[in-house]
Structures are given as structure tokens and as C-alpha cells.
Write an enzyme that holds these catalytic residues in place. Structure first.
Site, PDB file in Angstrom:
ATOM      1  N   GLN A  22       0.775  -1.172   0.038  1.00 38.66           N
ATOM      2  CA  GLN A  22      -0.022  -0.021   0.003  1.00 38.66           C
ATOM      3  C   GLN A  22       0.871   1.332   0.149  1.00 38.66           C
ATOM      4  O   GLN A  22       0.566   2.315  -0.279  1.00 38.66           O
ATOM      5  CB  GLN A  22      -0.901  -0.099   1.238  1.00 38.66           C
ATOM      6  N   HIS A  49      -2.122  -5.135 -12.429  1.00 34.21           N
ATOM      7  CA  HIS A  49      -1.447  -5.053 -14.047  1.00 34.21           C
ATOM      8  C   HIS A  49      -2.335  -5.615 -14.879  1.00 34.21           C
ATOM      9  O   HIS A  49      -2.130  -5.924 -16.059  1.00 34.21           O
ATOM     10  CB  HIS A  49       0.218  -5.536 -13.777  1.00 34.21           C
ATOM     11  N   ASP A  89       2.471   0.700  -8.016  1.00 35.36           N
ATOM     12  CA  ASP A  89       3.717   0.615  -8.596  1.00 35.36           C
ATOM     13  C   ASP A  89       4.627   1.635  -7.764  1.00 35.36           C
ATOM     14  O   ASP A  89       5.978   1.535  -7.552  1.00 35.36           O
ATOM     15  CB  ASP A  89       3.642   0.907 -10.025  1.00 35.36           C
ATOM     16  N   ARG A 134       4.166   0.467  13.049  1.00 26.25           N
ATOM     17  CA  ARG A 134       3.623  -0.947  12.509  1.00 26.25           C
ATOM     18  C   ARG A 134       3.649  -0.748  10.984  1.00 26.25           C
ATOM     19  O   ARG A 134       3.206  -0.134  10.317  1.00 26.25           O
ATOM     20  CB  ARG A 134       2.332  -1.388  12.948  1.00 26.25           C
ATOM     21  N   HIS A 191       1.127  -9.337   4.910  1.00 27.53           N
ATOM     22  CA  HIS A 191      -0.165  -8.385   4.808  1.00 27.53           C
ATOM     23  C   HIS A 191      -0.655  -8.280   3.259  1.00 27.53           C
ATOM     24  O   HIS A 191      -0.639  -7.353   2.531  1.00 27.53           O
ATOM     25  CB  HIS A 191       0.369  -6.955   5.075  1.00 27.53           C
ATOM     26  N   ASN A 231      -1.786 -10.699   8.756  1.00 30.99           N
ATOM     27  CA  ASN A 231      -2.769  -9.517   8.828  1.00 30.99           C
ATOM     28  C   ASN A 231      -4.006 -10.032   8.270  1.00 30.99           C
ATOM     29  O   ASN A 231      -4.371 -10.452   6.920  1.00 30.99           O
ATOM     30  CB  ASN A 231      -2.304  -8.350   7.965  1.00 30.99           C
ATOM     31  N   GLU A 232      -5.034 -10.151   9.278  1.00 32.56           N
ATOM     32  CA  GLU A 232      -6.696 -10.322   8.689  1.00 32.56           C
ATOM     33  C   GLU A 232      -6.914 -11.627   8.034  1.00 32.56           C
ATOM     34  O   GLU A 232      -7.379 -11.661   6.925  1.00 32.56           O
ATOM     35  CB  GLU A 232      -7.052  -9.175   8.084  1.00 32.56           C
ATOM     36  N   ASN A 273      -7.876  -5.445  14.466  1.00 33.89           N
ATOM     37  CA  ASN A 273      -8.281  -4.498  13.561  1.00 33.89           C
ATOM     38  C   ASN A 273      -9.653  -4.244  13.385  1.00 33.89           C
ATOM     39  O   ASN A 273     -10.310  -5.151  13.330  1.00 33.89           O
ATOM     40  CB  ASN A 273      -7.820  -4.940  12.094  1.00 33.89           C
ATOM     41  N   TYR A 301     -12.843  -1.260  12.803  1.00 32.59           N
ATOM     42  CA  TYR A 301     -13.361  -0.265  12.012  1.00 32.59           C
ATOM     43  C   TYR A 301     -14.798   0.060  12.451  1.00 32.59           C
ATOM     44  O   TYR A 301     -15.068   1.321  12.399  1.00 32.59           O
ATOM     45  CB  TYR A 301     -13.184  -0.406  10.834  1.00 32.59           C
ATOM     46  N   GLU A 319      -5.295  -1.846  14.152  1.00 33.24           N
ATOM     47  CA  GLU A 319      -5.533  -1.111  13.070  1.00 33.24           C
ATOM     48  C   GLU A 319      -6.936  -0.420  13.672  1.00 33.24           C
ATOM     49  O   GLU A 319      -7.824  -1.126  14.116  1.00 33.24           O
ATOM     50  CB  GLU A 319      -5.842  -1.712  11.803  1.00 33.24           C
TER      51      GLU A 319
HETATM   52  O1  LIG Z   1     -18.775  -6.171   4.858  1.00 31.59           O
HETATM   53  S1  LIG Z   1     -19.525  -5.542   5.987  1.00 31.59           S
HETATM   54  O2  LIG Z   1     -19.660  -4.006   5.507  1.00 31.59           O
HETATM   55  O3  LIG Z   1     -21.007  -6.254   6.448  1.00 31.59           O
HETATM   56  C1  LIG Z   1     -18.463  -5.569   7.259  1.00 31.59           C
HETATM   57  C2  LIG Z   1     -17.140  -5.892   6.600  1.00 31.59           C
HETATM   58  C3  LIG Z   1     -16.317  -4.695   6.897  1.00 31.59           C
HETATM   59  N1  LIG Z   1     -14.965  -5.029   6.430  1.00 31.59           N
HETATM   60  C4  LIG Z   1     -13.921  -4.769   7.767  1.00 31.59           C
HETATM   61  C5  LIG Z   1     -12.680  -4.999   7.368  1.00 31.59           C
HETATM   62  N2  LIG Z   1     -12.449  -4.350   6.290  1.00 31.59           N
HETATM   63  C6  LIG Z   1     -10.935  -4.513   5.620  1.00 31.59           C
HETATM   64  C7  LIG Z   1     -10.166  -3.812   6.646  1.00 31.59           C
HETATM   65  O4  LIG Z   1      -8.833  -3.862   6.104  1.00 31.59           O
HETATM   66  C8  LIG Z   1      -7.705  -3.342   6.909  1.00 31.59           C
HETATM   67  O5  LIG Z   1      -8.011  -2.037   6.906  1.00 31.59           O
HETATM   68  C9  LIG Z   1      -7.816  -0.987   6.151  1.00 31.59           C
HETATM   69  C10 LIG Z   1      -8.684  -0.164   5.364  1.00 31.59           C
HETATM   70  O6  LIG Z   1      -9.437  -1.061   4.796  1.00 31.59           O
HETATM   71  C11 LIG Z   1      -6.739  -1.637   4.806  1.00 31.59           C
HETATM   72  O7  LIG Z   1      -6.304  -0.641   3.965  1.00 31.59           O
HETATM   73  C12 LIG Z   1      -5.860  -2.561   5.460  1.00 31.59           C
HETATM   74  O8  LIG Z   1      -4.929  -3.061   4.528  1.00 31.59           O
HETATM   75  C13 LIG Z   1      -6.405  -3.692   6.032  1.00 31.59           C
HETATM   76  O9  LIG Z   1      -5.512  -4.305   7.206  1.00 31.59           O
HETATM   77  C14 LIG Z   1     -13.269  -4.800   5.036  1.00 31.59           C
HETATM   78  C15 LIG Z   1     -14.429  -4.378   5.355  1.00 31.59           C
END
Ligand SMILES: O=S(=O)(O)CCCN1CCN(CCO[C@@H]2O[C@H](CO)[C@@H](O)[C@H](O)[C@H]2O)CC1
Length: 490
Positions: free
Chosen positions: A26, A46, A59, A84, A129, A173-174, A316, A318, A387
């Protein structure tokens, strides 16, 4: 009583650490420079026509491959305790195998790690990752049980090269994103889309790969390098959409499918996949005419081998979804599929603040619930938030990101004050970066990156100023405000 204008200032626990995160594909760029081999994300971006929403690639990305020295200076100004980042497997081992070690790739990470330590910033290194060497995917990737050996050999090289300086390791990761999005759909590389089949094969091999490297470290490196090694699991909170039994069961199943699938085998007393996952997939597989469950069995030896294979749990997290189960599910998902096995519908509440990323809404109480549930379910393991972050379409006065970080850190403190053993917090992300299928449209950085400028200029957003003060004061002070003028014209 007297109504104080002051909002309470909340202190973080003694020794609590603050960091920021990135990942190799990334941010690094230099995708084929100095001997680096191709990865599955080089292959994917690509592809012609490009599946990436803005047609972009990694790239060059944020070009940290060339800008790492001045980036560490930015981290020092921010006051980060740790940084990290992930190592690109194919930059170290261009063919994926340890017969060819790319010294210039080793030098890049050695220089970065040395510079971090010189500035009293701890490196927290993610081994994997998502950027698998292309050769290994040609051999099946995480659908091939031999990935366990390949990952161990790569880890051995990394521990030998950097283990004397790096004390915090994250194996993978994940795992859910790797398996469900990469093998069971087209949302991530390698986009196999063999839903209901490949993601479960991947899940078993990812868990065994993680455990193999944990035991490698535990038995061969810990005594001399004294580090900690764990795994980072993506944890979305699933809340019942209504108080019916069906919705409670749907939310519970969603939690077990999303993160229980990977946390339960490692952190629970019994180990193994969660019961609801095993039962749902076994029953659906039988209905569909499979002669055995589509979810591979973990033998008793494998259960023991995986159980306890982590010094800490990286979370992680969100966002949150409301979850329900009703007749509308009929025909909603392909058969067989992971989503059909889970048989739940996830929706967002229209009242929740919406980020640039469609899947991301701000729901701080959901973050509190995930932290509290992890404390209850897995006997309060050591947790690092590896995260947490917010995406926008750009701009330096990112008040919504400031609010997101403050409210999520408040939820974290609520959980900590009730006993959650949380060691530290990592903001995703230090820089705007390549946000997978969304390319550069979704910006997660507390530093803006100008992708039109060959110099990839970094500019601190308002959130960087606020995060810096949180780190300096080791507290959450909602009275603290940043003058927008100081942000736009630094
Ligand atoms: O499908 S729903 O909406 O019902 C709930 C699922 C939500 N997921 C949570 C995790 N996210 C990936 C997180 O991905 C992580 O977070 C960052 C931001 O995306 C990435 O840039 C990182 O590389 C990654 O580690 C993908 C969406």
C-alpha cells in the site's frame, strides 16, 4: 451545581503505547526495483482492464521505498511509540523460496528498522499483509498445505535478518480478508471466487501457517531475541437488528464466522473452529450433496498445535453492522457460499456517520462491545489495537476523522476501565495509501500524500495534530482544539 465548561480529561493507562500503521504493497512502491519479485497484487493491478476502481496500481504508491528516512522524521515529530509496517515477502525472497535472498530488499528494511530505533520508535513488523509472491500463488497459495512450510522458511530468513532488533511481530494480517475476500470472492487478490469452498481451505492453512511460525519463534528465537509474536484479526461488531431470537442468533453467527473463525482456535480454552461455524457448514454441505463438510477438519494434533499460539491478539476494528435473519435471505447468496452458510443479513443504520469507504460507518459503542466480548470470551488476553481508522475523500481539515478517533479512543478507555488488557493503539494509517480495490480514492492517512507530485509530498492533517497531542499528553482531552489556520498553512 456549577456547570464546568471543561469536559473531563481521560488519562490512558501507564505504559499504554501509541502507534501508526502501513503495509508494504500500500505504501512502498518500487514494485520491481532492486531485485524485488512480483506479488499477487502486482499481478492483479497490472491486469487489463484493471479491476481497481480508479485504475491505479501500487507501482509507486507513497514511495516509502525511497522516502523512509524523512518519513521516520515525521513519525518522530508525531511522537509515535511504535510504527507498524509489513515486509514484502517477494522483496526479500523474489521467487518466494529462500534459495535467492535479495540483499537490497534486506537492506531497505534494515535501514528502516535502524532509523526507527535511532529515533526511539519501536518497529512492529507484520510478516504477511496480503502480498504473496506470484510463484507461490501459481502453486495454489493458501489453498496448498505446503504454504505452511513456505511461510516458515520466509519467517526464518526474516527472524535471522531482523530479529535482533524487532521485538513485536505479527505473523498474518486479517486471515478472514485473505481467505474470504481473496479465495471466496473477488474483493482481494488472488480473486479465486470459489465461494463456500476455497475460503475454508484457506482458513485452515492460514491458521496452521500462523501456528508454525509462532512455534518457530517460540522454540528457536525467543530465548535470544526476547520478542512478542501474535496475529492481527479483523473484528467487525455485529449487533442484532431487533430483539428477536433469530436476530440475536444471526448476530452471534456473524461474529463467529467473521472473527471467531480465527480467534477461537488460538485463544479459546478448547481451541478448534467455533461450534456454530462447524455446525452451519456441515449441515449446509450435507443438504447440498457434499459427502463431507466444506469446512476442513482440524485434527486433535492440529487443534493443540494452534491453541495458545499467540502472545497477544491484534485487533483491527473499524465498524459495526446491524444483523438479522428472515425469509428475505432466500436466494440472497450463492449456494454454496460462506454468506449462505452464515445466513445473516448485515446492514448499516442510516443515522451512523458514513466514511468515504462504503463499508465504514462510525459506531464507537460497537468498538466497546467487541473489546468487552473479547475480554469475556477469551479470558482477557493481551490485546493490541493494530488498526483503527477513518477514510475521507481528501482535505486537511478532517474534523470527521478527529471525531472518529476521539470517540473510538473513548470507547477503548471505557473497556480498559472495566478491565480489558489493552496494551496499545495503532492508527490506520500514517499515510494516504493504496486502498486495495478502491485505489487512492479512499484516504485513510493522518498525513495527506500528494499522489500527483513525484515527490509524494506528505502534509499533516488536523487529525495528525490532534493525535500528536493525545500522545504527548497521554490523555484524551476533548477541550483541546487545533486552530485550522495552523493546519492549512503549516
Ligand atoms: O461487509 S460489511 O460491511 O458487512 C462488514 C465488513 C467490513 N470489513 C471490515 C474489514 N475491512 C478490511 C479492513 O482492511 C484493513 O483495513 C484497512 C482499510 O480497509 C486496509 O487498508 C488494511 O490494509 C487492512 O488491514 C473490509 C470491510
Amino acid at each position: 451545581g456549577v456547570h464546568s465548561l471543561q469536559k473531563p480529561v481521560r488519562k490512558f493507562p501507564e505504559g499504554f503505547k501509541f502507534g501508526a500503521a502501513t503495509a508494504a504493497y500500500q505504501v512502498e512502491g518500487a514494485w520491481n526495483e532492486d531485485g524485488k519479485g512480483p506479488s499477487i497484487w502486482d499481478d492483479l493491478t497490472h491486469t487489463d482492464p484493471s479491476p481497481i476502481s480508479d485504475g491505479s496500481t501500487g507501482d509507486v504508491a507513497a514511495d516509502t521505498y525511497h522516502l523512509w528516512k524523512s518519513d521516520v522524521e515525521l513519525m518522530k515529530q508525531l511522537g509515535l511509540d511504535f510504527y507498524r509496517f509489513s515486509i514484502s515477502w517477494s522483496r526479500i525472497l523474489p521467487t518466494g523460496f529462500p534459495d535467492q535472498i535479495n540483499q537490497k530488499g534486506v537492506d531497505y528494511y534494515d535501514n528502516l528498522i535502524t532509523e526507527l530505533l535511532k529515533n526511539k520508535i519501536e518497529p512492529m513488523v507484520t510478516l504477511y499483509h496480503w502480498d504473496l509472491p506470484s510463484n507461490l500463488q501459481k502453486l495454489g497459495g493458501f489453498a496448498n498445505p505446503l504454504i505452511v512450510e513456505w511461510f516458515e522458511q520466509y519467517a526464518r530468513v526474516v527472524f535471522d535478518k531482523f530479529g535482533d532488533k524487532v521485538k513485536y511481530w505479527i505473523t498474518i494480517n486479517e486471515p478472514k480478508q485473505i481467505c474470504y475476500e481473496g479465495y471466496g470472492s473477488t474483493a482481494k487478490a488472488p480473486r479465486l471466487n470459489m465461494t463456500g469452498i476455497a475460503e475454508y481451505i484457506c482458513a485452515k492453512n492460514v491458521l496452521l501457517s500462523h501456528a508454525k511460525v509462532y512455534h518457530l519463534y517460540d522454540e528457536n528465537y525467543r530465548y535470544k531475541q526476547n520478542g512478542q509474536i501474535g496475529i492481527s484479526v479483523s473484528c467487525t461488531w455485529y449487533e442484532p437488528a431487533s430483539d428477536t431470537i433469530e436476530d440475536h442468533q444471526a448476530a452471534e453467527d456473524a461474529r463467529q464466522f467473521d472473527w471467531g473463525q480465527y480467534i477461537h482456535p488460538i485463544f479459546s480454552k478448547t481451541g478448534d473452529f467455533p461450534l456454530s461455524l462447524k455446525n452451519n457448514v456441515r449441515l449446509r454441505s450435507k443438504e447440498q450433496g457434499f459427502l463431507r463438510s466444506r469446512l476442513p477438519v482440524l485434527s486433535s494434533e492440529e487443534i493443540v498445535y494452534i491453541r495458545g499460539s499467540s502472545d497477544f491478539l491484534g485487533i483491527n476494528s473499524y465498524t459495526t453492522k446491524l444483523t438479522y435473519r428472515d425469509a428475505s435471505l432466500e436466494g440472497m447468496y450463492p449456494v454454496p457460499s460462506y454468506m449462505d452458510d452464515m445466513s445473516a443479513v448485515m446492514v448499516k443504520d442510516a443515522s451512523w456517520p458514513q466514511a468515504q469507504s462504503s463499508w465504514l460507518q462510525s459506531v464507537p459503542w460497537g468498538f466497546y462491545k467487541i473489546l468487552t466480548q473479547v475480554r469475556y470470551l477469551y479470558d482477557n488476553p493481551a490485546v493490541w489495537i493494530t488498526e483503527n481508522g477513518w477514510s475521507t475523500s481528501g482535505g486537511l481539515i478532517d474534523n470527521d476523522r478527529v471525531k472518529y478517533y476521539r470517540t473510538y479512543l473513548g470507547a477503548l478507555l471505557d473497556a480498559v476501565e472495566e478491565g480489558s488488557n489493552i496494551k496499545g493503539y495503532t492508527a490506520w494509517s500514517l499515510f494516504d495509501n493504496f486502498e486495495w480495490m478502491s485505489g487512492y480514492a479512499d484516504k485513510f492517512g493522518i498525513f495527506e500524500v500528494d499522489f500527483k507530485d513525484p515527490k509524494r509530498t506528505r502534509t499533516p492533517r488536523k487529525s495528525a495534530h490532534v493525535y500528536k497531542e493525545i500522545i504527548r499528553s497521554r490523555s484524551l482531552d476533548m477541550n483541546y482544539d487545533v486552530d485550522d489556520k495552523t493546519v492549512v498553512a503549516p
